[in-house]
Write a protein that holds these residues in place. Sequence first.
Motif, PDB file in Angstrom:
ATOM      1  N   LYS A   1       0.863  -1.184   0.000  1.00 23.06           N
ATOM      2  CA  LYS A   1       0.000   0.000   0.000  1.00 23.06           C
ATOM      3  C   LYS A   1       0.891   1.224   0.000  1.00 23.06           C
ATOM      4  N   GLY A   2       0.323   2.358  -0.350  1.00 20.81           N
ATOM      5  CA  GLY A   2       1.131   3.567  -0.340  1.00 20.81           C
ATOM      6  C   GLY A   2       0.376   4.776  -0.827  1.00 20.81           C
ATOM      7  N   ILE A   3       1.078   5.887  -0.786  1.00 19.11           N
ATOM      8  CA  ILE A   3       0.571   7.184  -1.232  1.00 19.11           C
ATOM      9  C   ILE A   3       1.513   7.686  -2.313  1.00 19.11           C
ATOM     10  N   ARG A   4       0.965   8.364  -3.293  1.00 26.77           N
ATOM     11  CA  ARG A   4       1.838   8.919  -4.318  1.00 26.77           C
ATOM     12  C   ARG A   4       1.497  10.384  -4.572  1.00 26.77           C
ATOM     13  N   LEU A   5       2.552  11.160  -4.746  1.00 27.36           N
ATOM     14  CA  LEU A   5       2.445  12.583  -5.048  1.00 27.36           C
ATOM     15  C   LEU A   5       3.090  12.838  -6.395  1.00 27.36           C
ATOM     16  N   GLU A   6       2.474  13.702  -7.182  1.00 31.82           N
ATOM     17  CA  GLU A   6       3.039  14.086  -8.469  1.00 31.82           C
ATOM     18  C   GLU A   6       2.847  15.587  -8.625  1.00 31.82           C
ATOM     19  N   ILE A   7       3.962  16.317  -8.659  1.00 34.82           N
ATOM     20  CA  ILE A   7       3.913  17.779  -8.699  1.00 34.82           C
ATOM     21  C   ILE A   7       4.532  18.249 -10.010  1.00 34.82           C
ATOM     22  N   PRO A   8       3.774  18.932 -10.872  1.00 33.01           N
ATOM     23  CA  PRO A   8       4.357  19.469 -12.105  1.00 33.01           C
ATOM     24  C   PRO A   8       5.406  20.528 -11.776  1.00 33.01           C
ATOM     25  N   VAL A   9       6.521  20.491 -12.477  1.00 31.16           N
ATOM     26  CA  VAL A   9       7.547  21.514 -12.276  1.00 31.16           C
ATOM     27  C   VAL A   9       6.974  22.896 -12.578  1.00 31.16           C
ATOM     28  N   SER A  10       6.055  22.979 -13.536  1.00 26.58           N
ATOM     29  CA  SER A  10       5.440  24.268 -13.866  1.00 26.58           C
ATOM     30  C   SER A  10       4.647  24.831 -12.692  1.00 26.58           C
ATOM     31  N   TRP A  11       4.142  23.957 -11.810  1.00 31.84           N
ATOM     32  CA  TRP A  11       3.420  24.417 -10.620  1.00 31.84           C
ATOM     33  C   TRP A  11       4.360  25.176  -9.693  1.00 31.84           C
ATOM     34  N   LEU A  12       5.626  24.779  -9.682  1.00 33.79           N
ATOM     35  CA  LEU A  12       6.615  25.408  -8.820  1.00 33.79           C
ATOM     36  C   LEU A  12       7.232  26.645  -9.462  1.00 33.79           C
ATOM     37  N   THR A  13       7.445  26.611 -10.777  1.00 35.16           N
ATOM     38  CA  THR A  13       8.186  27.692 -11.444  1.00 35.16           C
ATOM     39  C   THR A  13       7.303  28.664 -12.203  1.00 35.16           C
ATOM     40  N   GLY A  14       6.105  28.225 -12.586  1.00 34.22           N
ATOM     41  CA  GLY A  14       5.251  29.065 -13.413  1.00 34.22           C
ATOM     42  C   GLY A  14       5.625  29.038 -14.877  1.00 34.22           C
ATOM     43  N   ARG A  15       6.667  28.325 -15.235  1.00 37.75           N
ATOM     44  CA  ARG A  15       7.104  28.252 -16.631  1.00 37.75           C
ATOM     45  C   ARG A  15       6.648  26.938 -17.255  1.00 37.75           C
ATOM     46  N   PRO A  16       6.333  26.951 -18.555  1.00 40.38           N
ATOM     47  CA  PRO A  16       5.875  25.721 -19.209  1.00 40.38           C
ATOM     48  C   PRO A  16       6.904  24.606 -19.072  1.00 40.38           C
ATOM     49  N   SER A  17       6.446  23.443 -18.692  1.00 42.23           N
ATOM     50  CA  SER A  17       7.334  22.289 -18.572  1.00 42.23           C
ATOM     51  C   SER A  17       6.488  21.027 -18.511  1.00 42.23           C
ATOM     52  N   ARG A  18       7.011  19.956 -19.077  1.00 43.31           N
ATOM     53  CA  ARG A  18       6.361  18.658 -18.979  1.00 43.31           C
ATOM     54  C   ARG A  18       6.980  17.800 -17.880  1.00 43.31           C
ATOM     55  N   ASN A  19       7.989  18.301 -17.228  1.00 43.33           N
ATOM     56  CA  ASN A  19       8.652  17.551 -16.164  1.00 43.33           C
ATOM     57  C   ASN A  19       7.794  17.544 -14.906  1.00 43.33           C
ATOM     58  N   ARG A  20       7.929  16.466 -14.141  1.00 45.83           N
ATOM     59  CA  ARG A  20       7.164  16.303 -12.908  1.00 45.83           C
ATOM     60  C   ARG A  20       8.068  15.739 -11.823  1.00 45.83           C
ATOM     61  N   LEU A  21       7.785  16.142 -10.602  1.00 45.14           N
ATOM     62  CA  LEU A  21       8.432  15.555  -9.437  1.00 45.14           C
ATOM     63  C   LEU A  21       7.476  14.526  -8.870  1.00 45.14           C
ATOM     64  N   ALA A  22       7.862  13.270  -8.898  1.00 48.99           N
ATOM     65  CA  ALA A  22       6.976  12.191  -8.466  1.00 48.99           C
ATOM     66  C   ALA A  22       7.628  11.423  -7.327  1.00 48.99           C
ATOM     67  N   GLN A  23       6.822  11.082  -6.330  1.00 45.38           N
ATOM     68  CA  GLN A  23       7.326  10.311  -5.198  1.00 45.38           C
ATOM     69  C   GLN A  23       6.240   9.373  -4.697  1.00 45.38           C
ATOM     70  N   VAL A  24       6.593   8.091  -4.569  1.00 51.95           N
ATOM     71  CA  VAL A  24       5.709   7.104  -3.955  1.00 51.95           C
ATOM     72  C   VAL A  24       6.148   6.926  -2.511  1.00 51.95           C
ATOM     73  N   ILE A  25       5.216   7.075  -1.581  1.00 48.31           N
ATOM     74  CA  ILE A  25       5.503   6.917  -0.159  1.00 48.31           C
ATOM     75  C   ILE A  25       4.903   5.590   0.277  1.00 48.31           C
ATOM     76  N   ARG A  26       5.766   4.606   0.466  1.00 51.10           N
ATOM     77  CA  ARG A  26       5.342   3.280   0.912  1.00 51.10           C
ATOM     78  C   ARG A  26       5.747   3.089   2.368  1.00 51.10           C
ATOM     79  N   PRO A  27       4.848   2.609   3.214  1.00 57.16           N
ATOM     80  CA  PRO A  27       5.262   2.306   4.582  1.00 57.16           C
ATOM     81  C   PRO A  27       6.373   1.272   4.631  1.00 57.16           C
ATOM     82  N   VAL A  28       6.353   0.335   3.685  1.00 55.58           N
ATOM     83  CA  VAL A  28       7.402  -0.686   3.640  1.00 55.58           C
ATOM     84  C   VAL A  28       7.377  -1.301   2.244  1.00 55.58           C
ATOM     85  N   LEU A  29       8.554  -1.662   1.730  1.00 56.75           N
ATOM     86  CA  LEU A  29       8.657  -2.296   0.415  1.00 56.75           C
ATOM     87  C   LEU A  29       8.980  -3.769   0.607  1.00 56.75           C
TER      88      LEU A  29
END
Length: 683
Positions: A621-649
């Motif tokens: 089980k887990g939680i995942r976050l995906e943040i567009p780089v454009s959300w942080l910079t305001g500039r057009p970009s297709r890049n994303r910061l993605a992180q899966v938070i798993r209690p244990v793998l």
Amino acid sequence: MAQAQSTSNYGTPGLIETPTAEMYPDGTLSFTSGMLDQALRATMTFQMLPWVHGSFRYAVIKDFDGSIGNRYDRSFDIHFLLREEGQRSPALALGLRDFGGTGIYASEYLVATKTIRDRLKLSGGIGWGRMAGRGSFSNPLGYLIDRFKTREDSNTGGISETGQLDFGNWFRGDAALFGGASWAYSDRLTLLAEYSPDLYTKERDRIGFEAKSPLNFGLQYRFENGSQLTASYMYGSTLGVSYTYFIDPRQSVAPGGQGASPPPLLPINQAVLASWNLPDHTDAARGRQQVLKQALNQEGLRLVYLEGEEALIRVGVENATYGQAAQAIGRTARVLANNLPVQTRSFDIALMSNGVPLSSVRINREDLYELEHDPDGSWRSLARAEISDSIPLITGGFTSDAYPHFTYRFGPYLQASFFDPDAPLRYEIGAQAGLDYTPKPGLTLSAGLRQPAAGNLDASQRQSNSVIQHVRSDWGLYAQRSDLRIEHLTAEYIWRPRTNLYARTTLGYLETMYGGLSAELLWFPTNSRLALGVEMNYVKQRDFDVLFGFQDYSTATGHVSAYYDLPGEYHAQIDVGRYLAGDYGATLTLDREFSNGFKVGAFFTLTDIGFGDFGEGSFDKGIRLEIPVSWLTGRPSRNRLAQVIRPVLRDGGARLNVRNRLYGVTREARAQQLVKGWGRFLR
């Protein structure tokens, strides 16, 4: 609906330790760090719906496990609003705290909150489990059903059973009352007082903490950015402090955007008189193609397809710049309007991926001029646009210099691993390079390399104790025994068998731990909320050095998948099939995806591997976050910061990580996503 006036040190709407019946604004994401005596709690809470929020908490309790050392505890909460606050009636909420962890904080509650003249809020409720300590009494529910009179001890010792949902204990055993008040002295300062029945029995027995008094008092300060700092005197014996930071995913860090403005529409006679559009221009078609290519390049778009008659031009573009495909469509339409002859009245703009057509949008030239300065121009243009499958449109006409095509990427990377009991945060930073060569439409040869530079990801001394095949739990060995890594080395072919169908085959080193053959077929009608896919893989486990060798383990794995865009901002996915360890089961994923691409989601997997054989965590089980780089910079970009938070793998429910799964490649160009992002059509 009552909005939360304060956040407890459990990271949820509440006073100091006790909950309230309040909610955060819908969609709010909060991060809280709280310290009490020898315990540190870090909590992420997401307001999933206006009437429900969920939390994931990670706590470190010093010396809780005696000679073993600190306890690193993971837990989940969920809180439901049963009734909104009325003019005379309080808000009413029901919640579960630590319902899927070791049970250290396991408790359930029913709480009511009433606002008095805006600044004063009173809360009171009844709690079970850990919240039924001081002043406890027989469970009122026991008068209805006898089994509610008793409660089994939560598992606070071993870890083999942690992560299970302890349904049998919910709302059982003795109960106790709790309550308190918050008073907003000003817009910045809030005073807190509460009665908490928590006796901290587990901490008393293990680390000697004593709850001498049930009364807690706190002072909370709200900063200009909305974050909160709380200092408190608790249980007559200790001081506590917590800090909460709030994020509204809908509000970008740089609202309004920092990218270049779109090209203004030029008077139509300027395009008519352009040299490449004059009747006597030698090789006018070639000249027009070069002009369009250059103009689209300036907008961050790549022209790969061009054909058509005078009245209708069909173009195919690849978007490597804009997070919203609708913005790429709008920029392309403006370039076409500024450069094509007056006879051209409509544009069919196909979105492409490595030469593979995804979807097509027909734009009428007159509509661009008519709606350019309309206050509601974007949405009126959507009503006039036609979105369709692009298969009937792409029959030839690739530009002469479109293929072969070569691209490369180079930059830093950060890889993080959470919740190792020996080190709650492990990380690795280094340099990575990516190479893609597309000799013809649909066929791509790709390589990815990584060179670690620093970090402690390779310092883990934990050996996997998994009793099933080690398909993921040996991740530490991959970090320790590798240096320069071939992350992937593949030949990939994507094509369109027919309308609404996409196909993919990928051969090579597919990911860090596995190589082999992967094949996929996706049915995804242009205007459908539903997509169906099937994937089959035959893979072999790679050597720990992540270079060219393989280990002995090989397996066949595959899934049947259904994807559905729910009304609003929600998306559901279910995958049913065979996982890497040979186990059979299903994964359910639910995401909330905002129109700017910010995504918060959760998933869980259940397979035929029993909770005991799975080991710590009981199931994946887990939680995942995906943040567009454009959300942080305001500039057009297709890049994303993605992180899966798993209690244990662990090894159960482990799925292959294949690049460019078809749903992810195609979804942005289908009607549902284009409509969500159409507000950027004229941007």
